[in-house]
Write a protein that holds these residues in place. Structure first.
Motif, mmCIF file in Angstrom:
data_model
loop_
_atom_site.group_PDB
_atom_site.id
_atom_site.type_symbol
_atom_site.label_atom_id
_atom_site.label_comp_id
_atom_site.label_asym_id
_atom_site.label_seq_id
_atom_site.Cartn_x
_atom_site.Cartn_y
_atom_site.Cartn_z
ATOM 1 N N MET A 1 0.870 -1.173 0.000
ATOM 2 C CA MET A 1 0.000 0.000 0.000
ATOM 3 C C MET A 1 0.909 1.225 0.000
ATOM 4 S SD MET A 1 -3.050 -1.022 2.671
ATOM 5 C CE MET A 1 -1.987 -1.848 3.872
ATOM 6 N N SER A 2 0.551 2.232 -0.771
ATOM 7 C CA SER A 2 1.463 3.361 -0.966
ATOM 8 C C SER A 2 0.825 4.685 -0.573
ATOM 9 C CB SER A 2 1.893 3.435 -2.437
ATOM 10 O OG SER A 2 2.501 2.242 -2.857
ATOM 11 N N LYS A 3 1.736 5.589 -0.156
ATOM 12 C CA LYS A 3 1.433 7.015 -0.001
ATOM 13 C C LYS A 3 2.668 7.748 -0.513
ATOM 14 C CE LYS A 3 2.316 9.589 3.344
ATOM 15 N NZ LYS A 3 2.539 10.256 4.659
ATOM 16 N N GLY A 4 2.569 8.175 -1.767
ATOM 17 C CA GLY A 4 3.769 8.719 -2.392
ATOM 18 C C GLY A 4 4.800 7.624 -2.571
ATOM 19 N N VAL A 5 6.026 7.873 -2.050
ATOM 20 C CA VAL A 5 7.092 6.872 -2.167
ATOM 21 C C VAL A 5 7.134 5.955 -0.953
ATOM 22 C CG1 VAL A 5 8.466 8.350 -3.667
ATOM 23 C CG2 VAL A 5 8.793 8.469 -1.188
ATOM 24 N N GLU A 6 6.335 6.232 0.066
ATOM 25 C CA GLU A 6 6.307 5.392 1.264
ATOM 26 C C GLU A 6 5.305 4.261 1.075
ATOM 27 O OE1 GLU A 6 7.064 7.652 5.212
ATOM 28 O OE2 GLU A 6 5.692 8.921 4.040
ATOM 29 N N THR A 7 5.595 3.139 1.700
ATOM 30 C CA THR A 7 4.731 1.963 1.533
ATOM 31 C C THR A 7 4.490 1.250 2.851
ATOM 32 O OG1 THR A 7 6.604 0.492 1.071
ATOM 33 C CG2 THR A 7 5.560 1.583 -0.834
ATOM 34 N N VAL A 8 3.410 0.436 2.848
ATOM 35 C CA VAL A 8 3.094 -0.494 3.933
ATOM 36 C C VAL A 8 2.920 -1.865 3.304
ATOM 37 C CG1 VAL A 8 1.425 -1.187 5.689
ATOM 38 C CG2 VAL A 8 2.006 1.233 5.407
ATOM 39 N N THR A 9 3.675 -2.850 3.782
ATOM 40 C CA THR A 9 3.607 -4.203 3.229
ATOM 41 C C THR A 9 2.416 -4.951 3.817
ATOM 42 O OG1 THR A 9 6.004 -4.275 2.950
ATOM 43 C CG2 THR A 9 4.852 -6.378 2.980
ATOM 44 N N TYR A 10 1.760 -5.737 2.965
ATOM 45 C CA TYR A 10 0.626 -6.547 3.428
ATOM 46 C C TYR A 10 0.546 -7.802 2.570
ATOM 47 C CZ TYR A 10 -2.170 -5.198 -0.642
ATOM 48 O OH TYR A 10 -2.641 -5.020 -1.921
ATOM 49 N N GLY A 11 -0.272 -8.769 3.013
ATOM 50 C CA GLY A 11 -0.494 -9.996 2.265
ATOM 51 C C GLY A 11 -1.966 -10.364 2.223
ATOM 52 N N LEU A 12 -2.346 -11.153 1.227
ATOM 53 C CA LEU A 12 -3.718 -11.639 1.090
ATOM 54 C C LEU A 12 -3.701 -13.163 1.073
ATOM 55 C CD1 LEU A 12 -5.095 -9.180 -1.630
ATOM 56 C CD2 LEU A 12 -5.305 -9.014 0.870
ATOM 57 N N TYR A 13 -4.687 -13.762 1.771
ATOM 58 C CA TYR A 13 -4.666 -15.205 2.016
ATOM 59 C C TYR A 13 -6.047 -15.805 1.792
ATOM 60 C CZ TYR A 13 -0.369 -13.774 4.364
ATOM 61 O OH TYR A 13 0.853 -13.214 4.657
ATOM 62 N N LYS A 14 -6.040 -17.141 1.637
ATOM 63 C CA LYS A 14 -7.280 -17.895 1.412
ATOM 64 C C LYS A 14 -7.903 -18.408 2.702
ATOM 65 C CE LYS A 14 -5.217 -20.722 -1.559
ATOM 66 N NZ LYS A 14 -5.033 -21.809 -2.549
ATOM 67 N N ASP A 15 -7.142 -18.409 3.799
ATOM 68 C CA ASP A 15 -7.636 -19.007 5.046
ATOM 69 C C ASP A 15 -7.458 -18.051 6.218
ATOM 70 O OD1 ASP A 15 -4.822 -19.235 4.852
ATOM 71 O OD2 ASP A 15 -4.849 -20.757 6.443
ATOM 72 N N ASN A 16 -8.247 -18.302 7.251
ATOM 73 C CA ASN A 16 -8.242 -17.444 8.439
ATOM 74 C C ASN A 16 -6.894 -17.458 9.156
ATOM 75 O OD1 ASN A 16 -9.635 -15.787 10.466
ATOM 76 N ND2 ASN A 16 -9.399 -17.580 11.804
ATOM 77 N N ALA A 17 -6.151 -18.563 9.068
ATOM 78 C CA ALA A 17 -4.839 -18.643 9.723
ATOM 79 C C ALA A 17 -3.773 -17.865 8.958
ATOM 80 C CB ALA A 17 -4.420 -20.103 9.857
ATOM 81 N N ARG A 18 -4.132 -17.339 7.786
ATOM 82 C CA ARG A 18 -3.193 -16.595 6.940
ATOM 83 C C ARG A 18 -1.956 -17.444 6.606
ATOM 84 N NH1 ARG A 18 -7.397 -13.646 9.336
ATOM 85 N NH2 ARG A 18 -7.446 -11.516 8.488
#
Length: 312
Positions: A243-260
Motif C-alpha cells: 500500500m502506498s502514499k507517495g514513495v512510502e509503503t506499507v507491506t501486506y499480504g492476502l490469504y485464502k484461510d483465516n490462519a493466513r
C-alpha cells in the motif's frame, strides 16, 4: 315446299367457385446469446406473413393459433428444451409483451390474436404480423446449452375464413400449418461483486493487523471457475504487496484461510488461486488480509489496487 327447322341448343357453362385460399410463413425466432445471470428478460421477434386469394374485396379473418411448441409449457410460460433442461419463455401479440399469444385449443390463453385481411380488386392480398417473444428473467439456474422449441403439426393451426366477424374462439375455417423454430443459447457466464479490505487506523505497526474483504461470484450451473488476485500496483509477491502514499509503503499480504497460511495470488504462482464450480447462486469467498509487523512509515492514508480475475 320449303321447310324450316329451328334448332335450339342450351349452352352450359361450368360454375366456378371462388373459395378463399391462404398460405402462411413464419420466420425463426432467434434470441442469440442470453445472459441468465442478469435477472432481466431477453427479447426477440418473428414475422408471420400471409398471402390470400379469393373474391375481389373479400374480407378474410385470420386466426393464427399457436400452442405450446415441442418444448411444452407450464401454467405461465412456454419452454425451450436442451435434453432434460428447460428455459422458460413466452410469445406475445404486443410489443409491451403483456398479451400472450394463444390458441382456441390451448387453455392458456384460450384465443389467438385474430386480424382481418381484405383482398384487392384482383382478388389477392397479403399481410404480416409481428410475434413478440421474451425469455423470462430470474433463470440463473439454467444450464449453459443451446435451447430449442419447434412449432409444427398440431402446435400450429392458422385458421382463416371469409366472415364479417372477429371470432377466433373456435376451430372454424380452413387451416394451414407452417413450421418455425424458437432457439436461444445460454453461454457459460460469471458475475463478480467485490468487498474492499479496510485495515482501519493504526499507530505503530508493531504487531499483525488483520482485516477481511470478499468476492461474491455467481456462475451458471456447472461452470468451473478460478479466482486469482494480482500482486497489486507495486507488489512482487502475494505476501509482499504494497500500500502506498507517495514513495512510502506499507507491506501486506492476502490469504485464502483465516490462519493466513495459504497465500492468494495469481496463475504465476501455482496453487495460489481459488477454484470452484457455479450453481447459479452467489458463492461468497472471504479474502483474509494481514499487515505484518514492520517499520512504521509517516502518518497518512495508504492504498493499493488489486485486480480480481475470474477465469471460466
Amino acid at each position: 315446299m320449303l321447310r324450316f327447322a329451328m334448332l335450339s341448343a342450351a349452352l352450359l357453362l361450368p360454375t366456378v367457385a371462388w373459395a378463399q385460399s391462404c398460405s402462411f410463413g413464419v420466420s425463426a425466432m432467434n434470441f442469440g446469446l442470453v445472459d441468465t445471470l442478469s435477472g432481466s428478460s431477453s427479447n426477440s421477434t418473428a414475422t408471420l406473413s400471409v398471402n390470400c386469394t379469393g373474391l375481389l374485396l373479400q374480407r378474410i379473418l385470420v386466426c393464427p393459433n399457436l400452442g405450446t411448441g415441442s418444448g411444452g409449457a407450464t401454467a405461465s410460460a412456454r419452454q425451450m428444451l436442451s435434453g432434460a433442461n428447460d428455459l422458460n419463455y413466452q410469445l406475445y401479440s404486443d410489443s409491451a409483451r403483456s398479451v400472450v399469444w394463444g390458441s382456441y385449443a390451448w387453455p392458456y390463453p384460450p384465443t389467438a390474436p385474430g386480424f382481418a385481411l381484405t383482398l384487392n380488386v384482383l382478388g389477392s392480398g397479403s399481410a404480416s404480423q409481428t410475434i413478440y417473444g421474451a425469455i423470462l428473467g430470474g433463470q440463473a439456474t439454467a444450464v449453459p446449452s443451446t435451447y430449442l422449441s419447434t412449432f409444427s403439426g398440431s402446435h400450429v393451426e392458422f385458421r382463416y375464413r371469409a366472415t364479417p366477424g372477429n371470432d377466433c374462439s373456435t376451430g372454424a375455417g380452413s387451416v394451414d400449418r407452417p413450421t418455425f423454430t424458437i432457439n436461444a443459447i445460454v453461454p457459460a457466464n460469471c458475475l463478480l461483486a467485490i468487498q474492499n479490505i479496510d485495515f482501519g487506523s493504526n499507530g505503530i505497526l508493531g504487531a499483525n493487523v488483520d482485516a477481511t474483504g470478499g468476492v461474491s461470484i455467481t456462475c451458471t450451473p456447472g461452470t468451473p471457475y478460478t479466482v486469482s488476485l494480482s500482486n497489486g500496483t507495486t507488489g512482487s509477491a502475494p505476501t509482499a504487496r504494497k500500500m502506498s502514499k507517495g514513495v512510502e509503503t506499507v507491506t501486506y499480504g492476502l490469504y485464502k484461510d483465516n490462519a493466513r497460511s495459504q497465500v492468494w495470488g495469481d496463475a504465476a504462482m501455482p496453487g495460489s488461486t481459488v477454484a470452484g464450480s457455479g450453481s447459479g447462486a452467489a458463492q461468497n469467498l472471504t479474502i483474509y488480509g494481514r499487515v505484518p509487523a514492520q517499520t512504521t512509515p509517516s502518518a497518512g492514508v495508504y492504498t493499493d489496487t488489486v485486480v480480481v480475475t475470474v477465469t471460466y
